[in-house]
Design an enzyme around this catalytic site. Structure first.
Site, mmCIF file in Angstrom:
data_model
loop_
_atom_site.group_PDB
_atom_site.id
_atom_site.type_symbol
_atom_site.label_atom_id
_atom_site.label_comp_id
_atom_site.label_asym_id
_atom_site.label_seq_id
_atom_site.Cartn_x
_atom_site.Cartn_y
_atom_site.Cartn_z
ATOM 1 N N LYS A 112 0.669 -0.892 0.134
ATOM 2 C CA LYS A 112 -0.168 0.469 0.436
ATOM 3 C C LYS A 112 0.952 1.111 0.406
ATOM 4 O O LYS A 112 0.125 1.950 -1.145
ATOM 5 C CB LYS A 112 -0.825 -0.073 1.123
ATOM 6 N N LYS A 197 -3.753 -11.059 -6.132
ATOM 7 C CA LYS A 197 -5.378 -11.526 -5.493
ATOM 8 C C LYS A 197 -6.204 -10.589 -5.284
ATOM 9 O O LYS A 197 -6.524 -9.578 -6.308
ATOM 10 C CB LYS A 197 -5.090 -10.543 -4.017
ATOM 11 N N LYS A 200 -11.465 -5.870 -2.402
ATOM 12 C CA LYS A 200 -12.841 -6.098 -2.261
ATOM 13 C C LYS A 200 -12.282 -4.682 -2.917
ATOM 14 O O LYS A 200 -13.188 -3.851 -3.327
ATOM 15 C CB LYS A 200 -13.658 -5.925 -1.319
HETATM 16 P P1 TYM Z 1 -10.531 -8.817 5.103
HETATM 17 O O1 TYM Z 1 -11.094 -8.161 4.490
HETATM 18 O O2 TYM Z 1 -9.314 -8.227 3.331
HETATM 19 O O3 TYM Z 1 -10.655 -9.985 3.862
HETATM 20 C C1 TYM Z 1 -11.732 -11.060 4.731
HETATM 21 C C2 TYM Z 1 -11.365 -12.306 4.749
HETATM 22 O O4 TYM Z 1 -11.462 -12.700 3.323
HETATM 23 C C3 TYM Z 1 -10.081 -13.103 3.312
HETATM 24 N N1 TYM Z 1 -9.915 -13.548 1.324
HETATM 25 C C4 TYM Z 1 -9.788 -13.683 0.163
HETATM 26 N N2 TYM Z 1 -9.495 -14.778 0.672
HETATM 27 C C5 TYM Z 1 -8.781 -15.568 -0.979
HETATM 28 N N3 TYM Z 1 -8.925 -14.979 -1.525
HETATM 29 C C6 TYM Z 1 -9.049 -13.616 -1.678
HETATM 30 N N4 TYM Z 1 -8.632 -13.228 -2.924
HETATM 31 C C7 TYM Z 1 -9.411 -13.315 -0.381
HETATM 32 N N5 TYM Z 1 -10.121 -11.863 -0.032
HETATM 33 C C8 TYM Z 1 -9.674 -12.432 0.882
HETATM 34 C C9 TYM Z 1 -8.941 -12.871 3.690
HETATM 35 O O5 TYM Z 1 -7.621 -13.524 3.863
HETATM 36 C C10 TYM Z 1 -9.767 -12.975 5.049
HETATM 37 O O6 TYM Z 1 -10.136 -13.773 5.811
HETATM 38 N N6 TYM Z 1 -6.877 -7.769 8.398
HETATM 39 C C11 TYM Z 1 -8.399 -8.574 7.768
HETATM 40 C C12 TYM Z 1 -9.643 -8.609 9.340
HETATM 41 C C13 TYM Z 1 -9.304 -8.681 10.063
HETATM 42 C C14 TYM Z 1 -8.855 -10.006 10.828
HETATM 43 C C15 TYM Z 1 -8.601 -9.672 12.037
HETATM 44 C C16 TYM Z 1 -9.354 -11.432 10.169
HETATM 45 C C17 TYM Z 1 -9.220 -7.631 11.034
HETATM 46 N N7 TYM Z 1 -8.720 -8.794 12.624
HETATM 47 C C18 TYM Z 1 -8.718 -10.657 13.383
HETATM 48 C C19 TYM Z 1 -8.417 -12.274 11.457
HETATM 49 C C20 TYM Z 1 -8.986 -11.936 12.457
HETATM 50 C C21 TYM Z 1 -8.613 -7.975 6.625
HETATM 51 O O7 TYM Z 1 -8.151 -7.211 5.666
HETATM 52 O O8 TYM Z 1 -9.644 -9.941 5.880
#
Ligand code: TYM
Length: 348
Positions: A112, A197, A200
């Protein structure tokens, strides 16, 4: 009983990557086998430029979609991060245990910083400290397992390091968690650029399947996916990333495995059609349930209110223990604590 915690960030409309990498596992497996908490991590949604009204909208939408995707409030706890103060209370302690270097090594931060830097923009300080908040999210609940997609594994690894370090310095306080990553589709790639990847908050929507896209839009996006220069349908990620991505999506939707699905489909066209149908079959009940839930916002609100109460009841004593362990004087404990400490002039 194993405790599971995971979260999702309301920075954009949820995608097929979110669903296959994380959400589906939460509903299909985790909530049935573990004491599970799932959180819409809205504070994390402010680590990048954000619009307040959109953040609120996306938070509501993410909560509704989690329930539509099968999370059952009778089986698990669903809540919004900012409704439970323990996350930010513990996050500061994590910042006091982590180092600046550790934070700067996080891949998502580096990427980023590079992309914003190229546009002459700087990033928010909260983007740097984000992993401390994420560690707090997990450790506040004593979670054993954190089901995430592949891209979050590094953050969970850091959480483990911080938990171990805190426990060594200040006495055993935290459960040391581990990431659990799905066997297939742990990193769903962008359909137009299968080397990056499916995220979103990416700029172009053509390579991203959103969970709430209309069925014909989903079909078009998959049929127009970039494939590779060869002709054979084989699963070799390094050589044919586009085909491998479709095979993984198809495998994840149908419960098959990507190698053998490659043998079954004899052209890229057939593979794309089959993948589109499989994704539509999987998402259509989620979309239907989402529509029903949108007509009943009071229900979703009640789930979140009750979820926050349950979450707070778990997190409060764990975070209070961490506050005491690290040396913060509890309110109302002035005289009791003084009696247990050495005489004032012996304190250096
Ligand atoms: P976030 O919001 O980006 O994504 C949520 C979950 O979706 C998974 N994910 C994917 N898996 C496979 N292929 C993809 N293209 C893909 N895009 C997203 C992510 O790996 C995630 O599991 N930092 C985290 C949110 C968070 C969190 C936490 C997660 C904050 N605190 C504590 C677990 C525990 C995040 O940005 O996820």
């Amino acid at each position: 009983m194993t405790r599971v915690f995971s979260g999702i960030k309301p920075t954009g409309h949820l995608t097929l990557g979110n669903y296959l990498g994380a959400m589906r596992q939460w509903g299909a497996v985790d909530q049935h086998q573990a004491d599970s908490l799932f959180c819409i991590v809205d504070l994390h949604g402010m680590t990048v430029d954000h619009d307040p009204a959109r953040l609120r909208r996306l938070t509501r939408q993410a909560a509704t979609l989690l329930l539509a995707a099968g999370l059952d409030p009778e089986l698990c706890t669903v809540f919004v991060q900012s409704h439970v103060d323990e996350h930010t209370r513990l996050s500061y302690l994590m910042e006091c245990v982590a180092t600046d270097g550790e934070m700067r090594r996080m891949i998502q931060y580096k990427e980023k910083v590079a992309s914003e830097g190229a546009r002459g923009r700087s990033v928010r300080l909260s983007l740097l400290t984000y992993p401390a908040l994420m560690a707090a999210d997990i450790l506040a609940y004593g979670a054993d397992e954190v089901p995430v997609g592949d891209d979050q594994a590094q953050h969970v690894e850091l959480t483990r390091d911080l938990a171990v370090r805190f426990n060594q310095r200040y006495g055993h306080t935290f459960v040391v968690p581990k990431a659990t990553v799905p066997k297939v589709a742990a990193r769903v790639m962008n359909l137009q650029d299968p080397t990056s990847k499916m995220g979103k908050s990416d700029d172009s929507g053509a390579g991203i399947v959103y969970l709430l896209d209309e069925p014909d839009v989903i079909r078009k996006k998959i049929v127009r996916a970039v494939t590779d220069s060869g002709r054979e349908v084989v699963y070799v990620r390094e050589e044919q990333p586009g085909v491998a991505n479709l095979l993984e999506i198809l495998a994840a939707c149908t419960g098959g495995n990507p190698e053998s699905l490659g043998i079954v489909h004899d052209s890229y066209g057939a593979l794309k059609q089959a993948t589109a149908e499989a994704v539509l079959d999987m998402l259509s009940p989620v979309q239907a349930r989402h529509k029903e839930l949108c007509a009943d916002p009071g229900y979703v609100e009640g789930v979140l209110r009750h979820g926050a109460e349950k979450a707070r009841a778990i997190a409060r004593p764990i975070v209070d223990t961490a506050y005491r362990a690290i040396g913060l004087l509890p309110p109302g404990a002035f005289s009791g604590a003084a009696a247990a400490e050495p005489a004032l002039n012996a304190v250096r």
